[in-house]
Design an enzyme around this catalytic site. Structure first.
Site, short mmCIF file in Angstrom:
data_model
loop_
_atom_site.label_atom_id
_atom_site.label_comp_id
_atom_site.label_asym_id
_atom_site.label_seq_id
_atom_site.Cartn_x
_atom_site.Cartn_y
_atom_site.Cartn_z
N ARG A 1 13.19 -19.32 1.02
CA ARG A 1 12.29 -19.16 2.45
C ARG A 1 11.55 -20.21 3.04
NH1 ARG A 1 7.33 -15.39 0.36
NH2 ARG A 1 7.25 -14.74 2.95
N ASP B 1 3.22 -5.82 4.97
CA ASP B 1 3.75 -5.95 3.90
C ASP B 1 4.12 -3.83 3.06
OD1 ASP B 1 3.54 -8.58 3.59
OD2 ASP B 1 2.17 -8.49 2.99
C1 S3P Z 1 -0.40 -13.56 4.46
C2 S3P Z 1 0.66 -13.10 5.26
C3 S3P Z 1 1.77 -12.40 5.79
C4 S3P Z 1 2.15 -11.13 4.49
C5 S3P Z 1 1.28 -12.14 3.45
C6 S3P Z 1 -0.38 -12.17 2.77
C7 S3P Z 1 -1.31 -14.33 4.20
O1 S3P Z 1 2.58 -13.15 6.21
O2 S3P Z 1 3.06 -11.61 4.01
O3 S3P Z 1 1.88 -11.54 1.77
O4 S3P Z 1 -2.72 -14.02 3.25
O5 S3P Z 1 -1.89 -14.68 5.12
P1 S3P Z 1 3.20 -13.80 6.75
O6 S3P Z 1 1.98 -14.85 7.61
O7 S3P Z 1 4.76 -14.81 6.61
O8 S3P Z 1 3.08 -12.69 8.51
#
Ligand code: S3P
EC number: 2.5.1.19
Length: 478
Positions: free
Chosen positions: A154, A353
């Site tokens: 990632r 998600d």
């Molecule tokens: C999260 C932010 C999201 C989400 C992840 C949890 C967080 O990711 O997909 O499961 O707790 O800040 P992104 O910030 O990459 O969108």
């Protein structure tokens, strides 16, 4: 089943050599893939509670581990991802233990984390690793971040770019700013103003956390609002953080560095992302009537509920209340005849998600469901857009994968859908992604033929109780 329990002492002790503790027991992966199959099930019934919210759980360990004094946490998600964050905070000097149902953390005090003895292993956890890079990147010490195959693929540049602007050196990184990554902070970090280029709560949070150890005011500009747990919780811990929203809806978040954080008492509400699985299951299995209690209803997280209601889902929001600064409610969900809808791109941050499980609901809806603005799905635990489209096609669903969109043409009743578990190549490839695994198991509860996934192990990262909870409601999964 052979189990390879991760017992790497290097990530479990800090410089002072404090002993490891049972966080590690929660961080075990089965070495071998564990396929699972879901079959057409009778009506689901009963009341359930999903585990604590993952985002809030990570932050509870981090902020508790950083703050002065004691933080007490109930309802914490004891999934592998969160346990990794607990182990990382412990490796940097926090005291973390479980006392009955409560986790008790004694933090180091803001600015006083220790250099860990070895690499911090975040397993599958994007949130844990990216937020921790922000939290410790600006420290005048070396920290190395490692993870599993999914996490190592990632992109981390989205966090490293602003950190570099603050003076952090990236001593080592795999090509494309990927893990393993070693950071070294400057003597004195520089406060920046950073406009987050993609809708990402992780990037916003990483910069704000870096700001905690930086003199002066760090500013984050957020054009599209994402989950606001970092802002709310940091304020609760006593950080000097303010938010101004301009006339175009753009949020300007200011954090003053090097202030004091004080331990808090936290009750983590149920995770709406985890609730999405039993919720969609009840909507698609005829005759179902279930209640999911104590679900977080923060408006930055309720996009799935809104969309399912637009599709005709019978979801009653019961006992809405406020608990510890967050809105929560119980959800009564009944089987519903769903219809396809267009999900607008601007809704993506509030349900980022949940697209895999929404796609499953769409499989059983009349007509087409079009989901747009999905570019961020390509960089989750897997390329979720491709993983969902491939899994749907494998099970006979008519769908179209676009660059950043997914169209699913539903078949109410699920006739002809699914695949014989013993057929060749009939298992959905989950690509080390918990949400792909759970979504397709939910789908198999209402398709004519079963749905099989290649590996259920990763479910333990976010929802260790999933199998038991679903079976308790009547789901036929093995
Ligand atoms: C999260 C932010 C999201 C989400 C992840 C949890 C967080 O990711 O997909 O499961 O707790 O800040 P992104 O910030 O990459 O969108």
């Amino acid at each position: 089943m052979p189990r390879a329990v991760i017992r790497d002492r290097r990530i479990m002790t800090n410089r002072a050599g404090k002993p490891a503790f049972h966080l590690e027991d929660k961080m075990s992966h089965s070495a071998a893939a564990r396929p699972a199959t879901a079959r057409k099930s009778p009506a689901l019934a009963g009341t359930a509670r999903v585990p604590g919210d993952k985002s809030i759980s990570h932050r509870s360990f981090m902020f508790g581990g950083l703050a002065s004094g004691e933080t007490r946490i109930t309802g914490l998600l004891e999934g592998e991802d969160v346990m990794r964050t607990g182990a990382a905070m412990k490796a940097m000097g926090a005291h973390v233990e479980k006392n009955g149902a409560e986790w008790v953390i004694r933090g180091t005090g803001n600015g006083a984390l220790l250099q860990p003895e070895g690499p911090l292993d975040f397993g599958n956890a994007g949130t844990g690793s990216r937020l921790t890079m922000g939290l410790v990147g600006t420290y005048d010490m070396e920290t190395t971040f490692i993870g599993d195959a999914s996490l190592s693929g990632r992109p981390m540049g989205r966090v490293l770019d602003p950190l570099r602007q603050m003076g952090v050196q990236v001593l080592k990184a795999a090509p494309g700013d990927r893990m393993p990554i070693t950071l070294r902070g400057p003597k004195h970090a520089a406060p920046i103003t950073y406009r987050v280029p993609m809708a990402s709560a992780q990037v916003k949070s990483a910069v704000l956390l870096a700001g905690l150890n930086t003199p002066g005011i760090t500013t984050v500009i957020e054009p599209v609002m994402t989950r606001d747990h970092t802002e709310k919780m940091l304020k609760g811990f006593g950080a000097n953080l303010t938010v101004e929203t301009d006339e175009r809806g753009v949020r300007h978040i200011f954090i003053e560095g090097q202030g004091k954080l004080t331990g808090q008492t936290i009750a983590v509400p149920g995770d709406p992302s985890s609730a999405g699985f039993p919720l969609v299951a009840a909507l698609i299995v005829p005759g179902s009537d279930i209640t999911i209690e104590n679900v977080l209803m923060n408006p930055t997280r309720t996009g799935l509920l809104l969309t399912l209601q637009e599709m005709g889902g019978r979801i009653d929001i019961l006992n809405p209340r406020n608990a510890g600064g967050e809105d929560v409610a119980d959800l009564r969900v009944r089987y519903s005849e769903l219809k396809g809808v267009v999900v607008p791109p601007e809704r993506a941050p509030s349900m980022i998600d949940e697209y895999p499980v929404l796609a499953v609901a769409a499989v059983f809806a009349e007509g087409e469901t079009l989901m747009q603005g999905l570019e961020e799905l390509r960089v989750k635990e897997s390329d979720r857009l491709a993983a969902v489209a491939n899994g749907l096609k494998l099970n006979g669903v008519d769908c179209t994968e676009g660059e950043a969109s997914l169209a699913v043409r539903g078949k109410p009743g699920g006739k002809g859908l699914g695949a014989h578990p013993n057929g060749p190549d009939t298992a959905v490839k989950t690509h080390l992604d918990h949400r792909i695994a759970m979504s397709f198991l939910v789908m198999g509860l209402a398709t004519e033929k079963p749905v099989t996934i290649d590996d259920a192990n990763m479910i333990a990262t976010s929802f260790p109780e999933f199998m038991g909870l679903m079976k308790g409601l009547g789901a036929e999964i093995e």
